[in-house]
Design a protein around this motif. Structure first.
Motif, PDB file in Angstrom:
ATOM      1  N   ALA A  33       0.840  -1.197   0.000  1.00 31.40           N
ATOM      2  CA  ALA A  33       0.000   0.000   0.000  1.00 31.40           C
ATOM      3  C   ALA A  33       0.877   1.250   0.000  1.00 31.40           C
ATOM      4  CB  ALA A  33      -0.921  -0.012   1.219  1.00 31.40           C
ATOM      5  N   ARG A  34       2.011   1.168   0.671  1.00 30.58           N
ATOM      6  CA  ARG A  34       2.936   2.299   0.728  1.00 30.58           C
ATOM      7  C   ARG A  34       3.431   2.665  -0.675  1.00 30.58           C
ATOM      8  NH1 ARG A  34       8.822   2.194   3.686  1.00 30.58           N
ATOM      9  NH2 ARG A  34       9.503   4.244   2.999  1.00 30.58           N
ATOM     10  N   ASP A  35       3.713   1.674  -1.504  1.00 28.99           N
ATOM     11  CA  ASP A  35       4.144   1.940  -2.873  1.00 28.99           C
ATOM     12  C   ASP A  35       3.051   2.656  -3.671  1.00 28.99           C
ATOM     13  OD1 ASP A  35       6.622   0.839  -2.456  1.00 28.99           O
ATOM     14  OD2 ASP A  35       6.290  -0.934  -3.696  1.00 28.99           O
ATOM     15  N   ALA A  36       1.799   2.254  -3.439  1.00 28.86           N
ATOM     16  CA  ALA A  36       0.690   2.901  -4.150  1.00 28.86           C
ATOM     17  C   ALA A  36       0.614   4.376  -3.777  1.00 28.86           C
ATOM     18  CB  ALA A  36      -0.627   2.196  -3.838  1.00 28.86           C
ATOM     19  N   ILE A  37       0.803   4.679  -2.493  1.00 29.25           N
ATOM     20  CA  ILE A  37       0.777   6.076  -2.055  1.00 29.25           C
ATOM     21  C   ILE A  37       1.962   6.836  -2.650  1.00 29.25           C
ATOM     22  CG2 ILE A  37       0.852   7.620  -0.059  1.00 29.25           C
ATOM     23  CD1 ILE A  37      -0.457   5.340   1.576  1.00 29.25           C
ATOM     24  N   SER A  38       3.132   6.198  -2.689  1.00 28.46           N
ATOM     25  CA  SER A  38       4.321   6.878  -3.226  1.00 28.46           C
ATOM     26  C   SER A  38       4.125   7.261  -4.695  1.00 28.46           C
ATOM     27  CB  SER A  38       5.569   6.014  -3.050  1.00 28.46           C
ATOM     28  OG  SER A  38       5.566   4.915  -3.936  1.00 28.46           O
ATOM     29  N   PHE A  39       3.420   6.432  -5.447  1.00 22.65           N
ATOM     30  CA  PHE A  39       3.135   6.709  -6.851  1.00 22.65           C
ATOM     31  C   PHE A  39       2.438   8.062  -6.996  1.00 22.65           C
ATOM     32  CE2 PHE A  39       0.539   6.501 -10.681  1.00 22.65           C
ATOM     33  CZ  PHE A  39       1.349   5.855 -11.608  1.00 22.65           C
ATOM     34  N   THR A  40       1.548   8.376  -6.070  1.00 25.32           N
ATOM     35  CA  THR A  40       0.789   9.633  -6.137  1.00 25.32           C
ATOM     36  C   THR A  40       1.646  10.846  -5.788  1.00 25.32           C
ATOM     37  OG1 THR A  40       0.015   9.635  -3.827  1.00 25.32           O
ATOM     38  CG2 THR A  40      -1.285   8.373  -5.426  1.00 25.32           C
ATOM     39  N   LEU A  41       2.783  10.621  -5.130  1.00 23.39           N
ATOM     40  CA  LEU A  41       3.634  11.716  -4.682  1.00 23.39           C
ATOM     41  C   LEU A  41       4.806  12.016  -5.608  1.00 23.39           C
ATOM     42  CD1 LEU A  41       3.837  10.788  -0.884  1.00 23.39           C
ATOM     43  CD2 LEU A  41       2.369  12.514  -1.962  1.00 23.39           C
ATOM     44  N   LEU A  42       5.236  11.022  -6.367  1.00 21.63           N
ATOM     45  CA  LEU A  42       6.416  11.189  -7.200  1.00 21.63           C
ATOM     46  C   LEU A  42       6.095  11.995  -8.452  1.00 21.63           C
ATOM     47  CD1 LEU A  42       7.867   7.593  -6.820  1.00 21.63           C
ATOM     48  CD2 LEU A  42       8.792   9.693  -5.833  1.00 21.63           C
ATOM     49  N   PRO A  43       6.872  13.042  -8.731  1.00 17.66           N
ATOM     50  CA  PRO A  43       6.548  13.934  -9.849  1.00 17.66           C
ATOM     51  C   PRO A  43       6.637  13.273 -11.216  1.00 17.66           C
ATOM     52  CG  PRO A  43       8.692  14.488  -8.911  1.00 17.66           C
ATOM     53  CD  PRO A  43       8.068  13.482  -7.992  1.00 17.66           C
TER      54      PRO A  43
END
Length: 199
Positions: free
Chosen positions: A71-81
């Motif tokens: 789930a953490r990877d999914a959230i990181s996807f939304t943050l990475l430019p």
């Protein structure tokens, strides 16, 4: 004539507001069932081979979901430019309905924006890193935190450093600080955990 013009303007306003309401009310696409052929976006491995909660993001520009081994990877996807921003839906495993940690389930998804996340627990995600453990039921999240450590937060309150940085929690949450489209302390991808796997 003035009454006709006013009526036409009023009718036009109603039509436009009706169109806007229709767009607002348009439901996001439903989550897809996780299968043995789904590959994690960052790890390049089958998502079902890993324990813990998973994620899927549905983009307007892509037919198939983007899959994540945590789930953490999914959230990181939304943050990475560098990642696409045409996100239509973000789903994460609902651990309140998961059979167990090793097998989180293929169809028990919750909208990440509606989920309660336990951060800082002793449980590690799919690639051995810290996890943001999602629950549809806040009481279940609080019970999990009581048993495994950590604290319960909403998606907007998950610290960016917890997602993009190392293992330390900070007070800077996703709802504060730099915009999601800005780089975060030079991080261009999720960090590699201690066991040497790429996250």
């Amino acid at each position: 004539m003035r009454k006709i013009a006013l009526f036409a303007a009023f009718a036009g306003t109603l039509i436009l507001s009706g169109c806007n309401d229709q767009k607002t009310a348009e439901a996001p696409p439903p989550p897809q069932e996780m299968t043995a052929s789904d590959i994690g976006h960052y790890c390049g491995m089958n998502v079902m081979e890993h324990p813990g909660p998973k994620g899927q993001i549905i983009l307007a520009s892509r037919k198939e979901p983007v899959w994540f081994s945590s789930a953490r990877d999914a959230i990181s996807f939304t943050l990475l430019p560098e990642e696409p921003k045409d996100i239509r839906a973000i789903y994460v495993s609902d651990m309140a309905k998961a059979p167990d940690w090793d097998k989180p389930g293929a169809m028990n998804w919750v909208d990440a924006k509606q989920a309660s996340f336990v951060i800082g627990s002793r449980m590690k995600g799919g690639m051995g890193g810290d996890e943001a453990v999602p629950f549809s039921d806040k009481n279940a999240a609080e019970k999990f935190a009581a048993e495994n450590g950590g604290r319960v937060v909403a998606l907007s309150d998950v610290p960016k450093d917890y997602i993009l940085g190392g293992t330390a929690e900070t007070t800077s949450s996703m709802g504060q600080g730099p915009a999601a489209s800005e780089p975060h302390d030079g991080h261009g991808a999720p960090p590699a955990p201690q066991n040497g796997h790429v996250h």
